[in-house]
Design a protein around this motif. Structure first.
Motif, PDB file in Angstrom:
ATOM      1  N   ARG A  48       0.835  -1.212   0.000  1.00 29.34           N
ATOM      2  CA  ARG A  48       0.000   0.000   0.000  1.00 29.34           C
ATOM      3  C   ARG A  48       0.866   1.256   0.000  1.00 29.34           C
ATOM      4  N   LEU A  49       1.935   1.242   0.795  1.00 30.68           N
ATOM      5  CA  LEU A  49       2.826   2.395   0.854  1.00 30.68           C
ATOM      6  C   LEU A  49       3.455   2.664  -0.512  1.00 30.68           C
ATOM      7  N   ILE A  50       3.906   1.611  -1.175  1.00 28.29           N
ATOM      8  CA  ILE A  50       4.499   1.756  -2.510  1.00 28.29           C
ATOM      9  C   ILE A  50       3.503   2.385  -3.471  1.00 28.29           C
ATOM     10  N   LEU A  51       2.270   1.909  -3.469  1.00 29.23           N
ATOM     11  CA  LEU A  51       1.265   2.445  -4.389  1.00 29.23           C
ATOM     12  C   LEU A  51       0.898   3.890  -4.048  1.00 29.23           C
ATOM     13  N   ILE A  52       0.794   4.204  -2.775  1.00 27.22           N
ATOM     14  CA  ILE A  52       0.488   5.586  -2.366  1.00 27.22           C
ATOM     15  C   ILE A  52       1.601   6.533  -2.804  1.00 27.22           C
ATOM     16  N   LEU A  53       2.853   6.142  -2.554  1.00 27.49           N
ATOM     17  CA  LEU A  53       3.981   6.997  -2.928  1.00 27.49           C
ATOM     18  C   LEU A  53       4.151   7.081  -4.445  1.00 27.49           C
ATOM     19  N   ALA A  54       3.899   5.981  -5.144  1.00 28.78           N
ATOM     20  CA  ALA A  54       3.970   5.999  -6.607  1.00 28.78           C
ATOM     21  C   ALA A  54       2.928   6.975  -7.170  1.00 28.78           C
ATOM     22  N   ASN A  55       1.741   6.955  -6.614  1.00 29.96           N
ATOM     23  CA  ASN A  55       0.707   7.881  -7.054  1.00 29.96           C
ATOM     24  C   ASN A  55       1.129   9.324  -6.765  1.00 29.96           C
ATOM     25  N   HIS A  56       1.750   9.554  -5.623  1.00 28.83           N
ATOM     26  CA  HIS A  56       2.212  10.899  -5.268  1.00 28.83           C
ATOM     27  C   HIS A  56       3.285  11.381  -6.244  1.00 28.83           C
ATOM     28  N   ILE A  57       4.220  10.499  -6.613  1.00 26.09           N
ATOM     29  CA  ILE A  57       5.272  10.854  -7.571  1.00 26.09           C
ATOM     30  C   ILE A  57       4.646  11.127  -8.932  1.00 26.09           C
ATOM     31  N   GLY A  58       3.826  10.192  -9.392  1.00 23.63           N
ATOM     32  CA  GLY A  58       3.032  10.395 -10.593  1.00 23.63           C
ATOM     33  C   GLY A  58       3.758  10.289 -11.921  1.00 23.63           C
ATOM     34  N   ASP A  59       5.052  10.385 -11.971  1.00 30.38           N
ATOM     35  CA  ASP A  59       5.818  10.359 -13.213  1.00 30.38           C
ATOM     36  C   ASP A  59       6.231   8.917 -13.508  1.00 30.38           C
ATOM     37  N   ILE A  60       5.606   8.326 -14.527  1.00 27.89           N
ATOM     38  CA  ILE A  60       5.843   6.912 -14.863  1.00 27.89           C
ATOM     39  C   ILE A  60       7.314   6.662 -15.194  1.00 27.89           C
ATOM     40  N   GLY A  61       7.961   7.591 -15.879  1.00 28.29           N
ATOM     41  CA  GLY A  61       9.374   7.438 -16.208  1.00 28.29           C
ATOM     42  C   GLY A  61      10.232   7.343 -14.951  1.00 28.29           C
ATOM     43  N   VAL A  62       9.976   8.189 -13.990  1.00 24.77           N
ATOM     44  CA  VAL A  62      10.713   8.153 -12.721  1.00 24.77           C
ATOM     45  C   VAL A  62      10.439   6.843 -12.005  1.00 24.77           C
ATOM     46  N   LEU A  63       9.197   6.406 -12.009  1.00 26.56           N
ATOM     47  CA  LEU A  63       8.848   5.146 -11.341  1.00 26.56           C
ATOM     48  C   LEU A  63       9.526   3.957 -12.012  1.00 26.56           C
ATOM     49  N   ARG A  64       9.574   3.958 -13.335  1.00 27.33           N
ATOM     50  CA  ARG A  64      10.277   2.868 -14.042  1.00 27.33           C
ATOM     51  C   ARG A  64      11.760   2.863 -13.685  1.00 27.33           C
TER      52      ARG A  64
END
Length: 74
Positions: A48-64
């Motif tokens: 859940r923490l990973i998904l919440i923080l990923a949503n906060h970051i929002g930039d798919i390139g950064v997440l990849r």
């Protein structure tokens, strides 16, 4: 936005004398969040923490890029 790999944790209004201090504060909060949880609950909290923080970051390139960095050496 490029992936930030240098120490970048901070708390508004707080002054730190060492770069690692806010990281230590976060680590302490993370450990406390896991206190008294079963292994299954702990895994669920992490997911859940990973998904919440990923949503906060929002930039798919950064997440990849973060996924590639996290997987290196595993």
């Amino acid at each position: 936005m490029p992936l930030q790999l240098q120490p970048n944790l901070r708390e508004a209004g707080q002054r730190y004398f060492r770069d690692f201090t806010p990281g230590d504060d976060f680590y302490e909060a993370l450990i406390e969040a896991h206190r008294d949880l079963s292994d299954e609950q702990s895994e669920m909290l992490n997911a859940r923490l990973i998904l919440i923080l990923a949503n906060h970051i929002g930039d798919i390139g950064v997440l990849r890029e973060a996924l590639v960095q996290a997987r290196e050496g595993v």
